[in-house]
Motif scaffolding. Structure first.
Motif, PDB file in Angstrom:
ATOM      1  N   PHE A   7      -7.176   9.992   2.651  1.00  0.00           N
ATOM      2  CA  PHE A   7      -5.945  10.629   3.135  1.00  0.00           C
ATOM      3  C   PHE A   7      -6.162  11.974   3.821  1.00  0.00           C
ATOM      4  O   PHE A   7      -5.206  12.606   4.250  1.00  0.00           O
ATOM      5  CB  PHE A   7      -4.982  10.821   1.959  1.00  0.00           C
ATOM      6  CG  PHE A   7      -4.794   9.592   1.127  1.00  0.00           C
ATOM      7  CD1 PHE A   7      -4.088   8.497   1.618  1.00  0.00           C
ATOM      8  CD2 PHE A   7      -5.341   9.500  -0.138  1.00  0.00           C
ATOM      9  CE1 PHE A   7      -3.921   7.359   0.860  1.00  0.00           C
ATOM     10  CE2 PHE A   7      -5.181   8.349  -0.909  1.00  0.00           C
ATOM     11  CZ  PHE A   7      -4.470   7.276  -0.400  1.00  0.00           C
ATOM     12  N   LEU A  22      -3.964   9.230   7.152  1.00  0.00           N
ATOM     13  CA  LEU A  22      -4.566   8.010   6.626  1.00  0.00           C
ATOM     14  C   LEU A  22      -5.863   7.689   7.367  1.00  0.00           C
ATOM     15  O   LEU A  22      -5.895   7.659   8.601  1.00  0.00           O
ATOM     16  CB  LEU A  22      -3.576   6.850   6.774  1.00  0.00           C
ATOM     17  CG  LEU A  22      -3.963   5.544   6.079  1.00  0.00           C
ATOM     18  CD1 LEU A  22      -4.043   5.738   4.580  1.00  0.00           C
ATOM     19  CD2 LEU A  22      -2.933   4.461   6.431  1.00  0.00           C
ATOM     20  N   GLN A  23      -6.946   7.450   6.606  1.00  0.00           N
ATOM     21  CA  GLN A  23      -8.276   7.224   7.170  1.00  0.00           C
ATOM     22  C   GLN A  23      -8.708   5.778   6.920  1.00  0.00           C
ATOM     23  O   GLN A  23      -9.357   5.471   5.917  1.00  0.00           O
ATOM     24  CB  GLN A  23      -9.277   8.197   6.545  1.00  0.00           C
ATOM     25  CG  GLN A  23      -8.951   9.663   6.763  1.00  0.00           C
ATOM     26  CD  GLN A  23      -9.024  10.052   8.229  1.00  0.00           C
ATOM     27  OE1 GLN A  23      -9.868   9.552   8.979  1.00  0.00           O
ATOM     28  NE2 GLN A  23      -8.131  10.938   8.658  1.00  0.00           N
ATOM     29  N   TYR A  25     -11.526   3.031   4.012  1.00  0.00           N
ATOM     30  CA  TYR A  25     -10.912   2.072   3.083  1.00  0.00           C
ATOM     31  C   TYR A  25     -11.881   0.931   2.804  1.00  0.00           C
ATOM     32  O   TYR A  25     -12.361   0.258   3.722  1.00  0.00           O
ATOM     33  CB  TYR A  25      -9.618   1.518   3.670  1.00  0.00           C
ATOM     34  CG  TYR A  25      -9.023   0.370   2.885  1.00  0.00           C
ATOM     35  CD1 TYR A  25      -8.796   0.477   1.514  1.00  0.00           C
ATOM     36  CD2 TYR A  25      -8.704  -0.835   3.514  1.00  0.00           C
ATOM     37  CE1 TYR A  25      -8.265  -0.576   0.798  1.00  0.00           C
ATOM     38  CE2 TYR A  25      -8.157  -1.890   2.807  1.00  0.00           C
ATOM     39  CZ  TYR A  25      -7.945  -1.758   1.442  1.00  0.00           C
ATOM     40  OH  TYR A  25      -7.423  -2.804   0.727  1.00  0.00           O
TER      41      TYR A  25
END
Length: 347
Positions: free
Chosen positions: A209, A213-214, A218
């Motif tokens: 975050f 948002l990255q 993820y």
């Protein structure tokens, strides 16, 4: 400063197929002697014949004069038979079987729905064949918080499995929690081990975050709290033989990461060795890096160490912003950032 290491192996690698395979396999072949190749293609690699064919596809995609050796795996399903495990062992190219709980991660929809009810005869045959079980250690119950799924899996599935089949060799892959570290350390050495990724050693869940948002940070299992990251770093830099290198490098085309329902997976093959060196240097444990990268994995799998070497030089270099391939773009871990350790030669 330079470090000369026996050439490492990657004990958890996604190479995909088609255009992506053609584009990414050279990055792993450049740095690693062997790799355990994940079977979660579409369709998944569920038979020995499919594993042999996939291996041939990988070998054809390698650069000229490459000695990279892909070690194949089977995708465990509710319908896998003991006969298939015997065939896998006879093949000489299949080295493990991968357990994906159905729905746990990318292309896991064909995974196991009832391990003890449907797969026990297969697991017993794996004991007889000395075939390791590689575990994606998360439950898929939607009632369980995503940050707790590894811990719950250990308590509900992994601990009972080890108690019921104590001679089954198990690798808990990409461990992410203090709970996993404690579990692995509590088991019989030589029978239960764990792979550890660069991302789970270097990033905590804030990295998902930071500044917005990255999506390229993820992965599954998802990054955890800082206390868990520190526990994993302490485990791998302690010199314990129970932990070894497994990048879980997982290439996805950029558009499949940067979209409303982005794919899980981090592409780290080009930077993995530099990042592992960073972790061990910051922990004051560079003297233990070679065992983690090059010795512990072969010992667990009963394979010889590699006879070639790779050198890491203390020299700043910038990670490319992206890698292009025929059908799109892949964003690597730490894209555009400067790293201090550069893998440079094969001697």
């Amino acid at each position: 400063m330079e470090l000369s290491l026996v050439r490492p192996d990657d004990w958890h690698l996604h190479l995909r197929d088609g255009d992506i395979l053609q584009s990414v396999v050279s990055q792993s072949a450049k740095h690693f002697g062997r790799a355990i190749v994940m079977p979660n293609l579409r369709p998944p690699i569920t038979t020995t014949a499919a594993a042999v064919a996939y291996r041939e596809e990988i070998l054809k995609a390698l650069p000229p004069k490459s000695y990279f050796d892909p070690l194949m795996t089977l995708y465990l399903t509710d319908n896998t038979s003991p006969k298939e495990i015997k065939a896998a062992r006879r093949s000489g190219v299949v080295y493990a079987v991968k357990l994906y709980p159905a729905g746990a991660t990318t292309n896991s929809q064909d995974g196991v729905t009832d391990l003890f009810g449907r797969c026990l005869p297969v697991l017993e045959e794996m004991v007889e064949q000395n075939m390791p079980l590689l575990v994606h250690g998360e439950v898929t119950d939607p009632e369980v918080d995503v940050f707790d799924r590894e811990k719950v899996f250990i308590d509900s599935t992994l601990r009972p499995l080890v108690q019921q089949l104590p001679r089954l060799k198990v690798v808990m892959e990409h461990v992410t929690t203090l709970d996993a570290v404690k579990f692995v350390e509590s088991c019989a050495e030589g029978f239960v081990a764990a792979t550890v990724t660069p991302q789970h050693l270097l990033l905590n869940r804030n990295a998902l975050f930071k500044g917005g948002l990255q999506p390229h940070n993820y992965c599954l299992p998802v990054l955890k709290r800082e206390i868990h990251r520190q526990a994993i770093v302490a485990a791998v830099t302690s010199g314990s033989k129970r932990f070894f290198l497994g990048t879980d490098s997982a290439p996805h085309e950029r558009q499949k990461k940067e979209c409303p329902c982005g794919c899980a997976g981090i592409y780290n093959a080009p930077v993995a060795l530099a990042l592992y060196a960073k972790v061990f240097e910051e922990a004051g444990a560079l003297d233990k890096l070679e065992a983690f990268t090059s010795f512990n994995g072969p010992e667990f799998y009963g394979l010889p160490r590699n006879t070639s070497f790779i050198t890491l030089r203390k020299k700043p270099w910038k990670v490319p912003d992206s890698y292009e391939f025929a059908s799109g773009t892949i964003i690597p871990m730490f894209a555009g950032e400067t790293l201090d350790w550069l893998p440079i030669v094969d001697s």
